[in-house]
Write a protein that holds these residues in place. Sequence first.
Motif, short mmCIF file in Angstrom:
data_model
loop_
_atom_site.label_atom_id
_atom_site.label_comp_id
_atom_site.label_asym_id
_atom_site.label_seq_id
_atom_site.Cartn_x
_atom_site.Cartn_y
_atom_site.Cartn_z
N GLY A 22 0.79 -1.23 0.00
CA GLY A 22 0.00 0.00 0.00
C GLY A 22 0.81 1.27 0.00
O GLY A 22 0.26 2.37 0.12
N LYS A 23 2.13 1.16 -0.15
CA LYS A 23 2.97 2.36 -0.18
C LYS A 23 2.79 3.08 -1.51
O LYS A 23 2.95 2.48 -2.58
N LYS A 24 2.47 4.37 -1.43
CA LYS A 24 2.23 5.14 -2.64
C LYS A 24 3.53 5.33 -3.42
O LYS A 24 4.55 5.74 -2.86
N ILE A 25 3.47 5.06 -4.72
CA ILE A 25 4.60 5.34 -5.61
C ILE A 25 4.37 6.66 -6.32
O ILE A 25 5.22 7.54 -6.31
N VAL A 247 -13.78 0.70 0.19
CA VAL A 247 -12.62 -0.20 0.29
C VAL A 247 -11.37 0.59 0.69
O VAL A 247 -10.59 0.16 1.55
N ALA A 248 -11.20 1.78 0.12
CA ALA A 248 -10.04 2.62 0.45
C ALA A 248 -10.03 3.02 1.91
O ALA A 248 -8.97 3.22 2.51
N SER A 249 -11.21 3.13 2.51
CA SER A 249 -11.29 3.52 3.93
C SER A 249 -10.80 2.41 4.86
O SER A 249 -10.41 2.68 5.99
N ILE A 421 -4.54 7.14 2.83
CA ILE A 421 -4.97 7.50 1.47
C ILE A 421 -6.42 7.09 1.33
O ILE A 421 -6.74 5.90 1.38
N SER A 422 -7.32 8.05 1.17
CA SER A 422 -8.75 7.73 1.14
C SER A 422 -9.37 7.88 -0.24
O SER A 422 -10.58 7.72 -0.38
N ASP A 423 -8.59 8.17 -1.26
CA ASP A 423 -9.13 8.33 -2.61
C ASP A 423 -9.73 7.03 -3.12
O ASP A 423 -9.17 5.95 -2.88
N PRO A 424 -10.86 7.09 -3.86
CA PRO A 424 -11.39 5.86 -4.47
C PRO A 424 -10.38 5.11 -5.32
O PRO A 424 -10.42 3.89 -5.40
N CYS A 425 -9.44 5.84 -5.95
CA CYS A 425 -8.44 5.14 -6.78
C CYS A 425 -7.61 4.18 -5.92
O CYS A 425 -7.15 3.14 -6.40
N MET A 426 -7.43 4.50 -4.63
CA MET A 426 -6.74 3.58 -3.73
C MET A 426 -7.57 2.33 -3.52
O MET A 426 -7.05 1.21 -3.46
N GLY A 427 -8.90 2.49 -3.42
CA GLY A 427 -9.77 1.33 -3.32
C GLY A 427 -9.66 0.44 -4.54
O GLY A 427 -9.67 -0.79 -4.45
N GLU A 443 -8.04 -9.43 2.94
CA GLU A 443 -6.61 -9.62 3.13
C GLU A 443 -5.82 -8.49 2.47
O GLU A 443 -4.85 -7.97 3.05
N ALA A 444 -6.26 -8.10 1.27
CA ALA A 444 -5.58 -7.00 0.56
C ALA A 444 -5.68 -5.70 1.35
O ALA A 444 -4.69 -4.99 1.54
N ALA A 445 -6.88 -5.38 1.85
CA ALA A 445 -7.07 -4.13 2.60
C ALA A 445 -6.28 -4.15 3.90
O ALA A 445 -5.71 -3.12 4.30
N ALA A 446 -6.24 -5.29 4.57
CA ALA A 446 -5.51 -5.39 5.83
C ALA A 446 -4.03 -5.09 5.64
O ALA A 446 -3.37 -4.53 6.52
N ASN A 447 -3.48 -5.45 4.49
CA ASN A 447 -2.07 -5.23 4.20
C ASN A 447 -1.77 -3.88 3.55
O ASN A 447 -0.65 -3.37 3.64
N MET A 448 -2.78 -3.30 2.88
CA MET A 448 -2.51 -2.13 2.04
C MET A 448 -3.07 -0.82 2.59
O MET A 448 -2.51 0.25 2.32
N VAL A 449 -4.17 -0.86 3.31
CA VAL A 449 -4.79 0.37 3.82
C VAL A 449 -4.13 0.73 5.15
O VAL A 449 -4.24 -0.02 6.12
N LYS A 450 -3.46 1.86 5.20
CA LYS A 450 -2.72 2.28 6.39
C LYS A 450 -3.47 3.35 7.16
O LYS A 450 -3.96 4.32 6.55
N PRO A 451 -3.58 3.21 8.49
CA PRO A 451 -4.25 4.26 9.27
C PRO A 451 -3.41 5.52 9.31
O PRO A 451 -2.20 5.46 9.58
N GLY A 452 -4.03 6.65 9.01
CA GLY A 452 -3.32 7.91 9.07
C GLY A 452 -3.40 8.54 10.45
O GLY A 452 -2.46 9.15 10.93
N GLU A 453 -4.55 8.39 11.10
CA GLU A 453 -4.74 8.97 12.43
C GLU A 453 -5.85 8.22 13.14
O GLU A 453 -6.80 7.73 12.51
N ILE A 454 -5.73 8.10 14.44
CA ILE A 454 -6.74 7.44 15.27
C ILE A 454 -7.26 8.46 16.27
O ILE A 454 -6.48 9.09 16.99
#
Length: 483
Positions: A22-25, A247-249, A421-427, A443-454
């Motif tokens: 999930g690291k942005k390139i 999904v991006a969320s 990253i909350s953009d639909p393109c990330m989803g 599984e994909a979301a668990a590995n790719m979607v990173k929390p920005g703030e809690i």
Amino acid sequence: MIVIGIDVGTQGIRTIAVNENGKKICIAHEELQPSMSSNSGWKEQNPGDWKRVFRTCFKKLVEGIKSQGHSLSEVMAISVDGTSGTILPVDKEKKPLMNAIMYNDSRAGQETGKIKAIAAGFSDKVGYSFNSSFALPKILWIKENLPEVYQNTWKFIHQTDFIIGLLTGIYDITDHSNALKTGFDLVDYKWPESIIEKLDLDMGKFSQVVRPGDKISNISRDFAGESGLSADTIVVAGMTDGCAGQVASGAVKEGTWNSILGTTLVVKGITKNLIKDRQGRIYSHLHPEGFWMPGGASNTGGECLEKVFPDIDYKEWDLKAERYFPTNLIVYPLVKKGERFPFIRPEAEGFIDGKPKDEVELYAGYIEGVGLFERLCYDTLSDLGATVSDEIYVTGGGTKSRIWMKLRASILNKTLLMPEISDPCMGSAVMAASKTIYNNVMEAAANMVKPGEIIAPVPEFVKIYEQKYGDFRNLMRRKGYID
């Protein structure tokens, strides 16, 4: 490994390349020409503009990937999302026969009424009713008003399908989230032939339906040559932009929910069973793994600040407002007439109970009011049988206000999770990886979607706002808005 997500919105096309973690390139964005309105209620876009802007945007993304030191051979899969309910007729040569009729086009009101009468039993089964934003009434409108276009149509395709066609040369496979508003039966997983026949529509003009994330094809040789990507790059079925945003969320497991606070408040979640609402306040998409994705969209949200407090510095006013919480006001922050979720009341109007000391307290009251209204949305979903976890994934412009986030967490008494990253393109990027790199979308979301703030609830606020929410509900009852 790199995956690419493509979001085709109303105003532009946005693309992202990320790795398997999930690291942005890089991200690339290009604006589309505004929707055209040749008649009242009509909204159209030229698919030629989609094609031109997509190619420009994708070329920028490819250059960005290379500039970051990556080889294009690392790109493994691509997925696309687009606006839900937008429809485009194409001929046998895959050429558009007219402008696309957009999701927010309301020309097909008469056709919608006809479909509702025919599809009453179907609506009971799937838990939603057709309206003019759906694609099926637009197809019927084309048949009845543009018979030559209808006659020459090979397939009616969605915005997502058109871009996938540019990638693969295949235009007649769609995903079940886009197919929902074209009438696809998500319960029995088939086109409702009896309804389509009663409307005198040709079943042959409807596409094959697959699940989001399923492989459609490798990119075409032509696109591989044009883009520089490997011909082994896989294109998978996408989703609507709303589903991709969910999904991006990170809200992809049962019991998880996503609040999108922008101009309006939209709530989307995941449930094990299909939730049917006789009042028609929500409808459900089908999750790629067989769960359900109910959602509801209100007419209330951040628009209240734009309308009541135009041209202010919101960050500055947030700081001023902090000392007023909790206010002496109860505000239903609707700034237009009519509400659609969590209750349907065409006559509903916003109100302020109490007298503000000054404009800043009024501002604070409106912020509180949106939070109280959000709580009502979730309580309504719980009443309908949904499970709501103790964590809510939050996206949208409202997340820029830290005081608003703190209040919402306290009013809901839930922890708010804001993705990096909350953009639909990330989803769409997550969907691209869901069955190519990973086993499923969870599984994909668990590995790719990173929390920005809690954001956690403020303990001293929780009890105060619990009482205030009770007062808010009582006022809504007295107004006749809720039972």
